[in-house]
Design an enzyme around this catalytic site. Structure first.
Site, mmCIF file in Angstrom:
data_model
loop_
_atom_site.group_PDB
_atom_site.id
_atom_site.type_symbol
_atom_site.label_atom_id
_atom_site.label_comp_id
_atom_site.label_asym_id
_atom_site.label_seq_id
_atom_site.Cartn_x
_atom_site.Cartn_y
_atom_site.Cartn_z
ATOM 1 N N ASN A 1 0.828 -1.211 0.000
ATOM 2 C CA ASN A 1 0.000 0.000 0.000
ATOM 3 C C ASN A 1 0.856 1.252 0.000
ATOM 4 O O ASN A 1 1.866 1.317 0.702
ATOM 5 C CB ASN A 1 -0.876 0.067 1.260
ATOM 6 N N ASN B 1 -3.674 -9.622 17.420
ATOM 7 C CA ASN B 1 -3.796 -8.783 18.608
ATOM 8 C C ASN B 1 -5.064 -9.172 19.372
ATOM 9 O O ASN B 1 -5.848 -10.010 18.925
ATOM 10 C CB ASN B 1 -3.723 -7.291 18.247
ATOM 11 N N GLY C 1 1.907 -5.804 26.454
ATOM 12 C CA GLY C 1 2.896 -6.810 26.055
ATOM 13 C C GLY C 1 2.363 -7.854 25.092
ATOM 14 O O GLY C 1 1.499 -7.569 24.265
ATOM 15 N N GLY D 1 2.781 -3.636 15.012
ATOM 16 C CA GLY D 1 2.413 -5.060 15.013
ATOM 17 C C GLY D 1 3.110 -5.803 13.881
ATOM 18 O O GLY D 1 3.514 -6.962 14.037
ATOM 19 N N ASP D 2 3.251 -5.151 12.730
ATOM 20 C CA ASP D 2 3.920 -5.800 11.585
ATOM 21 C C ASP D 2 5.386 -6.052 11.906
ATOM 22 O O ASP D 2 5.953 -7.086 11.512
ATOM 23 C CB ASP D 2 3.812 -4.910 10.340
#
Ligand code: RIB
Length: 295
Positions: free
Chosen positions: A10, A179, A216, A242-243
């Site tokens: 993207n 998550n 965490g 997160g990636d």
């Protein structure tokens, strides 16, 4: 061992603002920046920067050739990326003064994968190789079936979570990286311990990595569980945090590192990424992560 990511690319248009715009509201932006992103490409770059042998596959339009340069720059093998007559995927990202984001996604070329293209890509991989997927490309159900039949280990980051994941036979997933919100959407539960227990009951074959934002991350595999706290930092942009965690985690896992060390390295990499703006450019090199851990 090779790692293949069939995932999104993207063009991220990032708007810095006081607060994320509410329905009916008009909000002035203080700054606009353009970055390369997409959960797929972000995770591929994180794997490469962590030192993995990573191949990225996916589709771009004529406006996305910059992703080929990025692959070369960051050490991602981009030989399977193809150009089609469609706009490259893009994201409109609002970031507020607390570094929280909200993302509008246009799939574009990311949503034009075909069976023939998937077959062509998977032909280059074999049993034992790792396949990494997110939910920003089409054909996920087909990709999982074909990769599983070949004996590949399949890692799934079910993000963003939506009904398109219904086509995926999740009993064929070896590693879930998700998550707590996505974990809640899959299990219908809220507490991390309950999400983990439910995921393990539904998918006893899988390793589970559950990230909990500021609380965490947890890892579970059979009776083994580990917990990793975050490294607290002053965040400027949480996009791709997160990636980064996902890419570093898979890189460490593919090296055979002990899981507690993999979790620690991933949390440190992610904590560095949030101190920098953008998705791809925010992801640190393994050397930086190791130096930061040694301090
Ligand atoms: O995970 C962050 C990514 O989500 C951004 O780079 C954006 O492109 C969206 O896909």
């Amino acid at each position: 061992m090779k790692v293949l990511c069939i995932g999104s690319m993207n063009l991220d248009h990032v708007y810095m603002m006081d607060h994320i715009v509410a329905p009916g509201e008009t909000e002035a932006v203080s700054e606009i920046k353009n970055f390369l992103g997409g959960k797929g490409m972000n995770q591929s770059v994180a794997l490469a920067k962590a030192g993995a042998n990573i191949y990225h596959a996916g589709l771009i339009g004529p406006d996305g050739l910059v992703f080929l340069d990025a692959c070369k720059e960051h050490g991602v093998n981009g030989e399977y990326i193809r150009q089609i007559d469609e706009f490259t995927g893009h994201a409109i990202i609002q970031i507020d003064k607390h570094a929280q984001n909200c993302i509008l996604l246009y799939g574009g070329a990311n949503q034009k994968l075909t069976e023939a293209y998937v077959d062509e890509v998977l032909a280059g991989f074999a049993a034992g190789d790792i396949l990494l997927l997110q939910n920003e490309v089409n054909m996920l159900g087909y990709i999982v079936e074909q990769a599983f039949a070949k004996g590949m280990q399949i890692a799934l980051n079910p993000s963003p979570f939506n009904e398109k994941l219904d086509e995926v036979d999740m009993t064929k997933i070896s590693i879930f990286l998700l998550n707590e919100i996505e974990g809640g959407q899959i299990t219908g539960l809220v507490k991390p311990e309950e999400i983990i227990a439910s995921m393990q009951e539904k998918f006893p074959q899988a390793k589970i990595v559950l990230t909990l934002g500021k609380d965490g991350a947890m890892y579970a595999e059979g009776a083994t569980q580990y917990y990793q706290p975050i490294f607290p930092v002053q965040a400027v942009d949480t996009t791709a945090a997160g990636d980064t965690f996902t890419g570093y985690f898979l890189a460490g896992l593919s090296e055979g590192m002990p899981i507690p060390a993999v979790l620690k390295m991933s949390a440190k990499a992610s904590s560095i990424a949030v101190t920098r703006p953008g998705a791809v450019p925010s992801i640190p090199l393994r050397k930086e992560v190791e130096e930061a851990l040694a301090k």
